[in-house]
Enzyme design. Structure first.
Site, PDB file in Angstrom:
ATOM      1  N   LYS A  27       0.831  -1.204   0.000  1.00 16.46           N
ATOM      2  CA  LYS A  27       0.000   0.000   0.000  1.00 16.46           C
ATOM      3  C   LYS A  27       0.866   1.254   0.000  1.00 16.46           C
ATOM      4  CE  LYS A  27      -4.279  -1.569   2.065  1.00 16.46           C
ATOM      5  NZ  LYS A  27      -5.169  -1.503   3.219  1.00 16.46           N
TER       6      LYS A  27
ATOM      7  N   ASP B 184      -9.718   2.183   4.624  1.00 19.86           N
ATOM      8  CA  ASP B 184     -10.459   0.968   4.919  1.00 19.86           C
ATOM      9  C   ASP B 184     -11.257   0.635   3.672  1.00 19.86           C
ATOM     10  OD1 ASP B 184     -10.919  -1.023   6.991  1.00 19.86           O
ATOM     11  OD2 ASP B 184     -13.014  -0.496   6.732  1.00 19.86           O
ATOM     12  N   SER B 185     -11.271  -0.623   3.316  1.00 21.42           N
ATOM     13  CA  SER B 185     -11.942  -0.973   2.069  1.00 21.42           C
ATOM     14  C   SER B 185     -12.563  -2.345   2.157  1.00 21.42           C
ATOM     15  CB  SER B 185     -10.928  -0.926   0.920  1.00 21.42           C
ATOM     16  OG  SER B 185      -9.891  -1.844   1.151  1.00 21.42           O
TER      17      SER B 185
ATOM     18  N   PHE C  25      -5.292  -9.270  -5.579  1.00 23.36           N
ATOM     19  CA  PHE C  25      -5.362 -10.032  -4.329  1.00 23.36           C
ATOM     20  C   PHE C  25      -6.830 -10.161  -3.933  1.00 23.36           C
ATOM     21  CE2 PHE C  25      -6.522  -6.723  -1.218  1.00 23.36           C
ATOM     22  CZ  PHE C  25      -6.346  -5.595  -1.998  1.00 23.36           C
TER      23      PHE C  25
ATOM     24  N   LYS D 262      -5.576  -1.445 -13.049  1.00 25.71           N
ATOM     25  CA  LYS D 262      -6.377  -1.581 -11.819  1.00 25.71           C
ATOM     26  C   LYS D 262      -6.164  -0.366 -10.900  1.00 25.71           C
ATOM     27  CE  LYS D 262      -7.457  -3.933  -7.634  1.00 25.71           C
ATOM     28  NZ  LYS D 262      -6.992  -4.714  -6.522  1.00 25.71           N
TER      29      LYS D 262
ATOM     30  N   HIS E 143     -11.175   1.524  -6.627  1.00 20.48           N
ATOM     31  CA  HIS E 143     -11.708   2.261  -5.481  1.00 20.48           C
ATOM     32  C   HIS E 143     -10.589   2.988  -4.731  1.00 20.48           C
ATOM     33  CE1 HIS E 143     -10.408  -1.715  -4.617  1.00 20.48           C
ATOM     34  NE2 HIS E 143     -10.643  -1.690  -3.327  1.00 20.48           N
ATOM     35  N   ARG E 144      -9.474   2.269  -4.464  1.00 22.70           N
ATOM     36  CA  ARG E 144      -8.378   2.863  -3.690  1.00 22.70           C
ATOM     37  C   ARG E 144      -7.703   3.979  -4.483  1.00 22.70           C
ATOM     38  NH1 ARG E 144      -6.191  -1.415  -2.839  1.00 22.70           N
ATOM     39  NH2 ARG E 144      -7.462  -1.989  -1.086  1.00 22.70           N
TER      40      ARG E 144
HETATM   41  P1  IMP Z   1      -8.239  -3.338   3.626  1.00 28.01           P
HETATM   42  O1  IMP Z   1      -9.159  -2.443   4.385  1.00 28.01           O
HETATM   43  O2  IMP Z   1      -7.551  -2.632   2.521  1.00 28.01           O
HETATM   44  O3  IMP Z   1      -7.313  -4.124   4.482  1.00 28.01           O
HETATM   45  O4  IMP Z   1      -9.158  -4.372   2.846  1.00 28.01           O
HETATM   46  C1  IMP Z   1     -10.091  -5.198   3.498  1.00 28.01           C
HETATM   47  C2  IMP Z   1     -10.421  -6.378   2.643  1.00 28.01           C
HETATM   48  O5  IMP Z   1     -11.252  -5.979   1.551  1.00 28.01           O
HETATM   49  C3  IMP Z   1      -9.249  -7.072   2.009  1.00 28.01           C
HETATM   50  O6  IMP Z   1      -8.667  -7.976   2.911  1.00 28.01           O
HETATM   51  C4  IMP Z   1      -9.925  -7.777   0.850  1.00 28.01           C
HETATM   52  O7  IMP Z   1     -10.622  -8.890   1.296  1.00 28.01           O
HETATM   53  C5  IMP Z   1     -10.957  -6.753   0.416  1.00 28.01           C
HETATM   54  N1  IMP Z   1     -10.427  -5.856  -0.625  1.00 28.01           N
HETATM   55  C6  IMP Z   1     -10.188  -4.532  -0.501  1.00 28.01           C
HETATM   56  N2  IMP Z   1      -9.704  -4.023  -1.645  1.00 28.01           N
HETATM   57  C7  IMP Z   1      -9.624  -5.050  -2.510  1.00 28.01           C
HETATM   58  C8  IMP Z   1      -9.169  -5.155  -3.855  1.00 28.01           C
HETATM   59  O8  IMP Z   1      -8.711  -4.186  -4.498  1.00 28.01           O
HETATM   60  N3  IMP Z   1      -9.239  -6.376  -4.407  1.00 28.01           N
HETATM   61  C9  IMP Z   1      -9.706  -7.466  -3.751  1.00 28.01           C
HETATM   62  N4  IMP Z   1     -10.112  -7.433  -2.498  1.00 28.01           N
HETATM   63  C10 IMP Z   1     -10.093  -6.234  -1.867  1.00 28.01           C
END
Ligand code: IMP
Length: 201
Positions: free
Chosen positions: A13, A70-71, A153, A176, A181-182
């Site tokens: 990240k 957070d995603s 991932f 990508k 989103h990110r």
């Molecule tokens: P985090 O908040 O970025 O740690 O994401 C939380 C979880 O959301 C991750 O562990 C994945 O399961 C899912 N996730 C978030 N962004 C993605 C992505 O770009 N591709 C696939 N899974 C995602």
């Protein structure tokens, strides 16, 4: 050069964020690089609450700007699940191959129009004066019918983007990052930071 601490232990990240922010006079460092080690309990009910929890937890240890994200994946047919539980769905340490197969099973027989889904990302940034700002990015798609692609991932191999006729796991990394989103939330945060650069010292 000003410094932002990104509240993550995930080095990938930091690389992605530094890349997006590279034309700003800011260095983004991980908590580890900043010498901060705190276990953050993400018990919010929304992505926004969780991003803010992360920022506030790290702000206690520094007067630098703190940023966090957070995603997760929202599937409409499952009323928005796994949502904030995306990482914990079916168990934190369960391989994504199994998590993804589970979702495909949960959607078995569900017709195309009802398979809509999105990745959502909230970025929060906290400043020395205690203020916190957030940005949001989403990418719309649908849950495919099979696991496809080796890049990315998490849920990428089942997240099909009709506009590009492929899953996010089939996309080259830079595509990508551009449409994700990110990527979108980070770009918006970059513009908000540029507006604030004057009072960031
Ligand atoms: P985090 O908040 O970025 O740690 O994401 C939380 C979880 O959301 C991750 O562990 C994945 O399961 C899912 N996730 C978030 N962004 C993605 C992505 O770009 N591709 C696939 N899974 C995602």
């Amino acid at each position: 050069m000003k410094r932002i601490i990104f509240a993550t232990k995930n080095k990938n990240k930091i690389v992605e964020i530094n890349d997006i922010m590279k034309d700003l006079d800011i260095e983004i460092v991980s908590m580890e690089e900043a010498g901060i080690d705190v276990d953050i309990i993400e018990d919010g009910n929304t992505f926004e609450e969780n991003a803010i929890i992360k920022v506030k937890s790290v702000m206690k240890f520094t007067s630098d700007i703190v940023m966090a994200d957070d995603s997760g994946l929202e599937i409409d047919y499952l009323n928005g699940a796994p949502g904030v539980y995306s990482a914990r769905f079916e168990g934190e340490n369960t391989p994504y191959d199994i998590k993804n197969k589970k979702i495909l099973n949960m959607l078995e027989g569900v017709e195309e129009e009802k398979r809509t889904a999105r990745f959502v990302c909230i970025i929060a940034a906290g400043f020395k004066d205690g203020s916190i700002i957030t940005t949001k990015g989403t990418i719309e798609g649908m849950i495919g019918y099979e696991i496809k692609g080796k890049n990315g991932f998490g849920y990428d191999p089942i997240f099909y983007v009709p506009e590009y006729k492929m899953t996010t796991a089939q996309m080259p990394k830079d595509l990508k990052n551009r449409i994700s989103h990110r990527g979108k939330a980070l770009k918006e945060m970059k513009y908000k930071l540029m507006e604030r650069l004057g009072d960031m010292v």
